[in-house]
Design a protein around this motif. Structure first.
Motif, PDB file in Angstrom:
ATOM      1  N   ALA A  69      35.143  69.910 -49.885  1.00 31.67           N
ATOM      2  CA  ALA A  69      36.557  69.777 -49.527  1.00 31.67           C
ATOM      3  C   ALA A  69      37.213  71.137 -49.694  1.00 31.67           C
ATOM      4  CB  ALA A  69      37.241  68.740 -50.406  1.00 31.67           C
ATOM      5  N   ALA A  70      37.855  71.615 -48.626  1.00 33.66           N
ATOM      6  CA  ALA A  70      38.456  72.950 -48.643  1.00 33.66           C
ATOM      7  C   ALA A  70      39.688  72.970 -49.537  1.00 33.66           C
ATOM      8  CB  ALA A  70      38.832  73.364 -47.229  1.00 33.66           C
ATOM      9  N   ALA A  71      39.962  74.136 -50.119  1.00 32.82           N
ATOM     10  CA  ALA A  71      41.209  74.315 -50.877  1.00 32.82           C
ATOM     11  C   ALA A  71      42.377  74.035 -49.930  1.00 32.82           C
ATOM     12  CB  ALA A  71      41.287  75.746 -51.410  1.00 32.82           C
ATOM     13  N   ALA A  72      43.429  73.408 -50.466  1.00 28.44           N
ATOM     14  CA  ALA A  72      44.543  72.968 -49.613  1.00 28.44           C
ATOM     15  C   ALA A  72      45.863  73.519 -50.135  1.00 28.44           C
ATOM     16  CB  ALA A  72      44.570  71.445 -49.561  1.00 28.44           C
ATOM     17  N   PRO A  73      46.302  74.671 -49.599  1.00 29.23           N
ATOM     18  CA  PRO A  73      47.609  75.192 -50.001  1.00 29.23           C
ATOM     19  C   PRO A  73      48.739  74.287 -49.502  1.00 29.23           C
ATOM     20  CG  PRO A  73      46.496  76.691 -48.436  1.00 29.23           C
ATOM     21  CD  PRO A  73      45.605  75.507 -48.623  1.00 29.23           C
ATOM     22  N   SER A  74      49.771  74.115 -50.327  1.00 27.72           N
ATOM     23  CA  SER A  74      50.884  73.245 -49.935  1.00 27.72           C
ATOM     24  C   SER A  74      51.691  73.892 -48.818  1.00 27.72           C
ATOM     25  CB  SER A  74      51.816  73.012 -51.125  1.00 27.72           C
ATOM     26  OG  SER A  74      51.087  72.535 -52.221  1.00 27.72           O
ATOM     27  N   ASP A  75      52.296  73.039 -47.999  1.00 23.57           N
ATOM     28  CA  ASP A  75      53.152  73.520 -46.917  1.00 23.57           C
ATOM     29  C   ASP A  75      54.464  74.048 -47.519  1.00 23.57           C
ATOM     30  OD1 ASP A  75      53.849  73.429 -43.906  1.00 23.57           O
ATOM     31  OD2 ASP A  75      55.565  72.505 -44.918  1.00 23.57           O
ATOM     32  N   PRO A  76      54.873  75.294 -47.182  1.00 23.33           N
ATOM     33  CA  PRO A  76      56.067  75.875 -47.822  1.00 23.33           C
ATOM     34  C   PRO A  76      57.329  75.022 -47.633  1.00 23.33           C
ATOM     35  CG  PRO A  76      54.856  77.558 -46.598  1.00 23.33           C
ATOM     36  CD  PRO A  76      54.206  76.245 -46.279  1.00 23.33           C
ATOM     37  N   ALA A  77      57.530  74.467 -46.447  1.00 25.63           N
ATOM     38  CA  ALA A  77      58.765  73.692 -46.207  1.00 25.63           C
ATOM     39  C   ALA A  77      58.779  72.419 -47.059  1.00 25.63           C
ATOM     40  CB  ALA A  77      58.880  73.337 -44.731  1.00 25.63           C
ATOM     41  N   TRP A  78      57.611  71.783 -47.203  1.00 17.86           N
ATOM     42  CA  TRP A  78      57.560  70.561 -48.026  1.00 17.86           C
ATOM     43  C   TRP A  78      57.665  70.885 -49.510  1.00 17.86           C
ATOM     44  CZ3 TRP A  78      58.676  65.842 -46.601  1.00 17.86           C
ATOM     45  CH2 TRP A  78      58.598  65.535 -45.243  1.00 17.86           C
ATOM     46  N   MET A  79      57.130  72.049 -49.909  1.00 16.95           N
ATOM     47  CA  MET A  79      57.331  72.472 -51.309  1.00 16.95           C
ATOM     48  C   MET A  79      58.818  72.683 -51.579  1.00 16.95           C
ATOM     49  SD  MET A  79      54.304  75.141 -52.224  1.00 16.95           S
ATOM     50  CE  MET A  79      55.296  75.975 -53.414  1.00 16.95           C
ATOM     51  N   ARG A  80      59.520  73.279 -50.612  1.00 15.60           N
ATOM     52  CA  ARG A  80      60.967  73.489 -50.791  1.00 15.60           C
ATOM     53  C   ARG A  80      61.693  72.154 -50.926  1.00 15.60           C
ATOM     54  NH1 ARG A  80      60.416  77.834 -47.649  1.00 15.60           N
ATOM     55  NH2 ARG A  80      60.892  76.758 -45.716  1.00 15.60           N
ATOM     56  N   ARG A  81      61.226  71.151 -50.168  1.00 11.63           N
ATOM     57  CA  ARG A  81      61.885  69.829 -50.281  1.00 11.63           C
ATOM     58  C   ARG A  81      61.688  69.250 -51.684  1.00 11.63           C
ATOM     59  NH1 ARG A  81      59.692  69.453 -44.803  1.00 11.63           N
ATOM     60  NH2 ARG A  81      61.473  69.734 -43.405  1.00 11.63           N
ATOM     61  N   TRP A  82      60.498  69.419 -52.232  1.00 12.71           N
ATOM     62  CA  TRP A  82      60.283  68.959 -53.617  1.00 12.71           C
ATOM     63  C   TRP A  82      61.155  69.758 -54.582  1.00 12.71           C
ATOM     64  CZ3 TRP A  82      58.919  64.398 -54.510  1.00 12.71           C
ATOM     65  CH2 TRP A  82      57.802  63.778 -53.945  1.00 12.71           C
ATOM     66  N   GLU A  83      61.266  71.072 -54.332  1.00 12.51           N
ATOM     67  CA  GLU A  83      62.093  71.913 -55.219  1.00 12.51           C
ATOM     68  C   GLU A  83      63.532  71.403 -55.237  1.00 12.51           C
ATOM     69  OE1 GLU A  83      61.567  75.817 -53.583  1.00 12.51           O
ATOM     70  OE2 GLU A  83      59.536  76.011 -54.377  1.00 12.51           O
ATOM     71  N   CYS A  84      64.106  71.138 -54.039  1.00  9.30           N
ATOM     72  CA  CYS A  84      65.499  70.639 -53.971  1.00  9.30           C
ATOM     73  C   CYS A  84      65.609  69.313 -54.703  1.00  9.30           C
ATOM     74  CB  CYS A  84      65.937  70.436 -52.524  1.00  9.30           C
ATOM     75  SG  CYS A  84      66.067  71.959 -51.612  1.00  9.30           S
ATOM     76  N   ALA A  85      64.600  68.461 -54.522  1.00  7.73           N
ATOM     77  CA  ALA A  85      64.641  67.118 -55.122  1.00  7.73           C
ATOM     78  C   ALA A  85      64.609  67.202 -56.649  1.00  7.73           C
ATOM     79  CB  ALA A  85      63.455  66.303 -54.610  1.00  7.73           C
ATOM     80  N   VAL A  86      63.832  68.141 -57.175  1.00  9.18           N
ATOM     81  CA  VAL A  86      63.692  68.275 -58.632  1.00  9.18           C
ATOM     82  C   VAL A  86      64.913  68.992 -59.219  1.00  9.18           C
ATOM     83  CG1 VAL A  86      62.313  69.412 -60.431  1.00  9.18           C
ATOM     84  CG2 VAL A  86      61.165  68.171 -58.589  1.00  9.18           C
ATOM     85  N   GLN A  87      65.357  70.021 -58.504  1.00 15.46           N
ATOM     86  CA  GLN A  87      66.505  70.797 -58.969  1.00 15.46           C
ATOM     87  C   GLN A  87      67.757  69.916 -59.082  1.00 15.46           C
ATOM     88  OE1 GLN A  87      66.636  74.290 -56.554  1.00 15.46           O
ATOM     89  NE2 GLN A  87      66.834  75.606 -58.354  1.00 15.46           N
TER      90      GLN A  87
END
Ligand code: GLV
Ligand code: MN
Ligand code: MN
Length: 390
Positions: free
Chosen positions: A302-320
């Motif tokens: 299974a290849a390493a899977a970097p997170s999608d930047p836009a979806w990471m930002r959505r999690w950041e907003c949600a947590v912040q």
């Protein structure tokens, strides 16, 4: 709860029941590989115009594992749908929550049977794989009443989805040590798994002189120490031999055969592959020196899977928005998101585990308070996405 055991099938029924009667999903089904799929329609009421957000995690477990590995990522979005349903609210997108049937690779060699079916990677050759009791995957599926012929139809069209998000317990000590409830995943480590066997010569333990032995278990032990040293010398590389077996071994017989498993993971595919190459070379060297033979079968890559930047930002907003500090971290464990990554953008949110974050162990634990924060973060993500989605 290994794949399609009685406990596994009971778990699927329970999830489907809760989705239907407690949470108010519009459509609930157990699909052809045993995934439990719940759909909460968007404001188009399932007319097919609205894209869906895909989410979920696995409900199978390792032997004697914890309660939250996988399940948290099914229950968190289920709780969000329950609240949407109670409030009579629809989002401008559909929400598809999947309890993936198999992620752990406990019963059969193949893994990601659940998420792999959604990405079109279910290999029909897997149906002939046998479990430790000689039961083929095909037999297990037929016994469970699954419709094998329908598996190809489970493949999802990425154009119909906004992306994939997965909530999971961290399964490690980092968040707990930093006293942080939630963390945003930057990438999932690449993984490879192997099943191997070294073959020597079984002989009398009392009469075979030490310099005439062809001891397969000693060779595997030598390999295990090499694996430990090789992985230990490189940051973000881990390697494990979790299964070691002398088939039909006896106290008074020099081991003629020894079976082993090998699991190698790293933040990049290159670091993982360099370790694999060195382990293979060392295995060959050990066997040559000890006059032994070996087999090594790669069962998973299974290849390493970097997170999608836009979806990471959505999690950041949600947590912040919860007033929590932002913390980013890679995932050492494998997840269904690695599979969905091959078809659509994905990002994961981690929740802290107690007891130093221990997992694959019954001591695995979380708090209700952290889980409430996790549910609220998911709700924020949905609410923010609603304002983005036309
Ligand atoms: C799944 O738990 C894995 O990372 O092996
Ligand atoms: Mn696990
Ligand atoms: Mn898991």
């Amino acid at each position: 709860v290994p794949y399609l055991t009685d406990a596994h099938r009971a778990c699927a029924q329970r999830l489907a029941h809760w989705m239907r009667s407690d949470c108010g999903f519009d459509e609930v089904e157990i699909d052809a590989v045993g995934n439990v799929v719940g759909v909460y329609h968007g404001s188009d009421r399932g007319a097919g115009n609205a894209k869906r957000l895909l989410t979920g995690s696995h409900y199978d477990t390792v032997r004697n594992g914890g309660k939250y590995d996988g399940r948290l990522g099914i229950f968190v979005p289920m709780a969000c749908v329950r609240e949407l349903h109670r409030a009579g609210r629809r989002l401008p997108f559909g929400l598809e929550v999947v309890g993936f049937a198999e992620e752990e690779g406990q019963r059969y060699k193949a893994v990601f049977l659940g998420s792999g079916a959604l990405t079109g990677h279910f290999d029909p050759a897997w149906l002939e794989q046998k479990d430790a009791d000689g039961i083929s995957m095909r037999q297990a599926m037929e016994h469970a009443g699954l419709c094998i012929a329908d598996i190809p139809k489970l493949q999802r069209d990425p154009a119909k989805y906004l992306g994939f998000v997965e909530v999971h317990i961290e399964q490690g000590p980092v968040l707990n040590e930093l006293d942080l409830p939630l963390g945003i995943v930057t990438s999932i480590n690449g993984n490879a798994r192997f099943l191997g066997e070294i073959v020597g010569m079984a002989s009398h333990a009392g009469t075979t002189p030490m310099d005439r032995r062809r001891d397969a278990a000693c060779a595997v032990a030598e390999l295990a120490l090499f694996v430990e040293t090789r992985a230990g010398a490189v940051p973000d590389l881990v390697a494990t031999m979790g299964m070691l077996e002398v088939p039909n071994g006896s106290i008074n017989v020099v081991p003629g055969r020894c079976k082993f498993s090998l699991d190698i993971r790293a933040t990049t595919n290159e670091v993982r592959d360099a370790c694999i190459a060195d382990v293979r070379a060392e295995l060959a060297r050990i066997c040559e020196q000890r006059s032994l033979h070996f087999k090594l079968e790669e069962t998973v890559r299974a290849a390493a899977a970097p997170s999608d930047p836009a979806w990471m930002r959505r999690w950041e907003c949600a947590v912040q928005a919860l007033g929590l500090p932002l913390f980013h971290m890679p995932s050492g464990a494998g997840h269904d998101a690695m599979k969905l990554h091959e078809r659509m953008p994905q990002a994961m949110l981690f929740q802290r585990g107690l007891n130093a974050g221990i997992s694959h162990n019954p001591l695995e634990s979380i708090t209700n308070h952290d889980t409430e924060l996790c549910v609220r973060a998911f709700q924020n993500l949905l609410d923010n996405l609603a304002t983005e989605t036309p």
